[in-house]
Design an enzyme around this catalytic site. Structure first.
Site, PDB file in Angstrom:
ATOM      1  N   HIS A 178      19.971  89.684  43.765  1.00  0.00           N
ATOM      2  CA  HIS A 178      19.442  88.233  44.161  1.00  0.00           C
ATOM      3  C   HIS A 178      19.566  87.474  42.926  1.00  0.00           C
ATOM      4  O   HIS A 178      18.726  87.477  42.218  1.00  0.00           O
ATOM      5  CB  HIS A 178      17.849  88.645  44.352  1.00  0.00           C
ATOM      6  CG  HIS A 178      17.092  87.522  45.100  1.00  0.00           C
ATOM      7  ND1 HIS A 178      17.570  86.319  45.100  1.00  0.00           N
ATOM      8  CD2 HIS A 178      15.951  87.747  45.505  1.00  0.00           C
ATOM      9  CE1 HIS A 178      16.730  85.362  45.884  1.00  0.00           C
ATOM     10  NE2 HIS A 178      15.493  86.388  46.013  1.00  0.00           N
ATOM     11  N   ARG A 225       9.463  81.874  49.116  1.00  0.00           N
ATOM     12  CA  ARG A 225      10.071  81.198  48.130  1.00  0.00           C
ATOM     13  C   ARG A 225      11.608  80.843  48.000  1.00  0.00           C
ATOM     14  O   ARG A 225      12.032  79.346  47.465  1.00  0.00           O
ATOM     15  CB  ARG A 225       9.825  81.894  46.925  1.00  0.00           C
ATOM     16  CG  ARG A 225       8.359  81.857  46.480  1.00  0.00           C
ATOM     17  CD  ARG A 225       7.922  83.361  45.766  1.00  0.00           C
ATOM     18  NE  ARG A 225       7.701  84.043  46.990  1.00  0.00           N
ATOM     19  CZ  ARG A 225       6.625  84.552  47.718  1.00  0.00           C
ATOM     20  NH1 ARG A 225       5.745  83.725  47.700  1.00  0.00           N
ATOM     21  NH2 ARG A 225       6.815  84.891  48.824  1.00  0.00           N
ATOM     22  N   THR A 226      12.275  81.655  48.421  1.00  0.00           N
ATOM     23  CA  THR A 226      13.917  81.342  47.942  1.00  0.00           C
ATOM     24  C   THR A 226      14.431  80.472  48.987  1.00  0.00           C
ATOM     25  O   THR A 226      14.802  79.145  48.562  1.00  0.00           O
ATOM     26  CB  THR A 226      14.798  82.603  48.183  1.00  0.00           C
ATOM     27  OG1 THR A 226      14.122  83.744  47.595  1.00  0.00           O
ATOM     28  CG2 THR A 226      16.166  82.467  47.789  1.00  0.00           C
ATOM     29  N   ARG A 245      20.826  84.626  53.210  1.00  0.00           N
ATOM     30  CA  ARG A 245      20.049  86.164  52.598  1.00  0.00           C
ATOM     31  C   ARG A 245      20.138  87.025  53.867  1.00  0.00           C
ATOM     32  O   ARG A 245      20.287  86.477  55.099  1.00  0.00           O
ATOM     33  CB  ARG A 245      18.471  85.776  52.774  1.00  0.00           C
ATOM     34  CG  ARG A 245      17.666  87.175  52.703  1.00  0.00           C
ATOM     35  CD  ARG A 245      16.332  87.057  52.540  1.00  0.00           C
ATOM     36  NE  ARG A 245      16.114  86.459  50.952  1.00  0.00           N
ATOM     37  CZ  ARG A 245      14.971  86.527  50.262  1.00  0.00           C
ATOM     38  NH1 ARG A 245      13.866  86.565  51.105  1.00  0.00           N
ATOM     39  NH2 ARG A 245      14.718  86.077  49.032  1.00  0.00           N
ATOM     40  N   LYS A 250      23.882  86.583  70.623  1.00  0.00           N
ATOM     41  CA  LYS A 250      24.726  86.697  71.935  1.00  0.00           C
ATOM     42  C   LYS A 250      25.996  87.635  71.372  1.00  0.00           C
ATOM     43  O   LYS A 250      26.946  87.948  72.245  1.00  0.00           O
ATOM     44  CB  LYS A 250      25.421  85.340  72.031  1.00  0.00           C
ATOM     45  CG  LYS A 250      24.276  84.229  72.690  1.00  0.00           C
ATOM     46  CD  LYS A 250      24.902  83.032  72.855  1.00  0.00           C
ATOM     47  CE  LYS A 250      23.981  82.128  72.914  1.00  0.00           C
ATOM     48  NZ  LYS A 250      24.770  80.452  72.599  1.00  0.00           N
TER      49      LYS A 250
HETATM   50  N1   CP Z   1      11.195  86.185  45.486  1.00  0.00           N
HETATM   51  C1   CP Z   1      11.577  86.135  46.630  1.00  0.00           C
HETATM   52  O1   CP Z   1      12.832  86.361  46.881  1.00  0.00           O
HETATM   53  O2   CP Z   1      10.486  85.573  47.487  1.00  0.00           O
HETATM   54  P1   CP Z   1      10.746  85.284  49.057  1.00  0.00           P
HETATM   55  O3   CP Z   1      11.379  86.719  49.761  1.00  0.00           O
HETATM   56  O4   CP Z   1       9.732  84.811  49.483  1.00  0.00           O
HETATM   57  O5   CP Z   1      12.063  84.376  49.242  1.00  0.00           O
END
Ligand code: CP
Length: 303
Positions: free
Chosen positions: A129, A51-52, A101, A80
């Site tokens: 998040h 999603r993110t 991320r 590397k």
């Molecule tokens: N909600 C969320 O962070 O989903 P993903 O891990 O799929 O990005």
């Protein structure tokens, strides 16, 4: 907000969060806007995501921009031995904004300190998040018509759930009653409870659903975060701690919504999917509008 990184939800004031929500509402009404022509956004995902990453990429595409990046750092020069600093400094040369991320808590803050373009934290370990929180706030306000005077029930992995930690911090700016349901091993960390106590905000903790659901305005379910456990036996003990089923929602408020940042495993039974109280897939859709708003505010394309 212009040119500022977004690493923790605390980087935005209450008014700035509301500004994102107001702008996201406009993007929901008019999602295709050619604001990012000639702009490049990097998405660096050192951990899996559906999603993110895809909602950021969808947001950029709907605004006419280009995306570069990786979904698996083993395809990058990290394998590397390249450092995070060198990776970020290089990618900053190629893009106007970095969305990252990473499994290590604090890595996004570090990246923002070495980058000469703004960095957006798309999740750093169990820490924060913030863009998920903004879409959660958007979803709550949209379904409840307000962010104050709500009973919010947070269920599941409250120890490792970064979406929980960011959302708690954001909602503590509003008049919210918090109810925490988790196994003993996965309770809300003390730093967050201390934060609520210092603000004079009430919260209630228990290990089962008894007596909690019927007064809820929001039930925010979370998955037990397998990837954060150092001991697989501990994960096995807690992984099926809760399953929310449709019959458990019978006496809940008509306006109550079940939210989940997703992905889900077993904690929300699929028999809820057909209920009008299930909101998690629309919540994920709201991520596109919210991220359009965040990108345009950081790049100074909207005020
Ligand atoms: N909600 C969320 O962070 O989903 P993903 O891990 O799929 O990005």
């Amino acid at each position: 907000m212009h040119n500022k990184s977004l690493i923790s939800i605390n980087d935005y004031s209450k008014d700035e969060c509301l500004k994102v929500l107001d702008l996201a509402e406009k993007f929901e009404k008019d999602p295709v806007q050619n604001l990012l022509s000639g702009r490049v956004i990097s998405t660096l995902f050192f951990e899996p995501s559906t999603r993110t990453r895809l909602s950021f990429e969808s947001a950029v595409s709907r605004m006419g921009g280009q995306v570069i990046g990786f979904t698996d750092s083993t395809s990058s020069s990290v394998t590397k031995g390249e450092s995070l600093k060198d990776t970020i400094c290089t990618v900053a040369n190629y893009s106007d904004l970095i969305v990252m991320r990473h499994p290590v808590e604090g890595s996004a803050r570090y990246a923002s300190e070495v980058s000469n373009v703004p960095v957006v934290n798309a999740g750093d370990g169990a820490n924060q998040h913030p863009t998920q929180t903004l879409l959660d706030l958007y979803s709550i306000r949209k379904t409840q018509g307000r962010l104050d005077d709500l009973n919010v029930v947070m269920v599941g992995d409250l120890k490792y759930g970064r979406t929980i930690h960011s959302l708690l911090m954001a909602l503590s700016e509003f008049n919210v009653n918090f109810f925490f349901i988790s196994p003993e091993e996965l309770k809300m960390p003390n730093e967050y409870k201390l934060h609520l106590k210092n603000k004079g905000i009430d919260f209630h903790e228990q290990t089962d659903f008894t007596g909690i659901l019927d007064d809820a305005d929001i039930i925010y379910m979370t998955r037990v975060q397998k990837e954060r456990f150092s001991d697989p036996i501990e994960y096995e003990k807690t992984k099926n701690a809760y399953v929310l089923r449709n019959n458990m929602l019978e006496n809940t408020k008509e306006t109550m919504k079940v939210l989940h940042p997703l992905p889900r495993v077993t904690e929300v039974s699929t028999d809820i999917d057909v209920s009008k109280k299930a909101y998690y897939f629309t919540q994920a859709l709201n991520g596109v509008y919210t991220r359009q708003a965040i990108i345009s505010l950081i790049l100074g394309l909207k005020q």
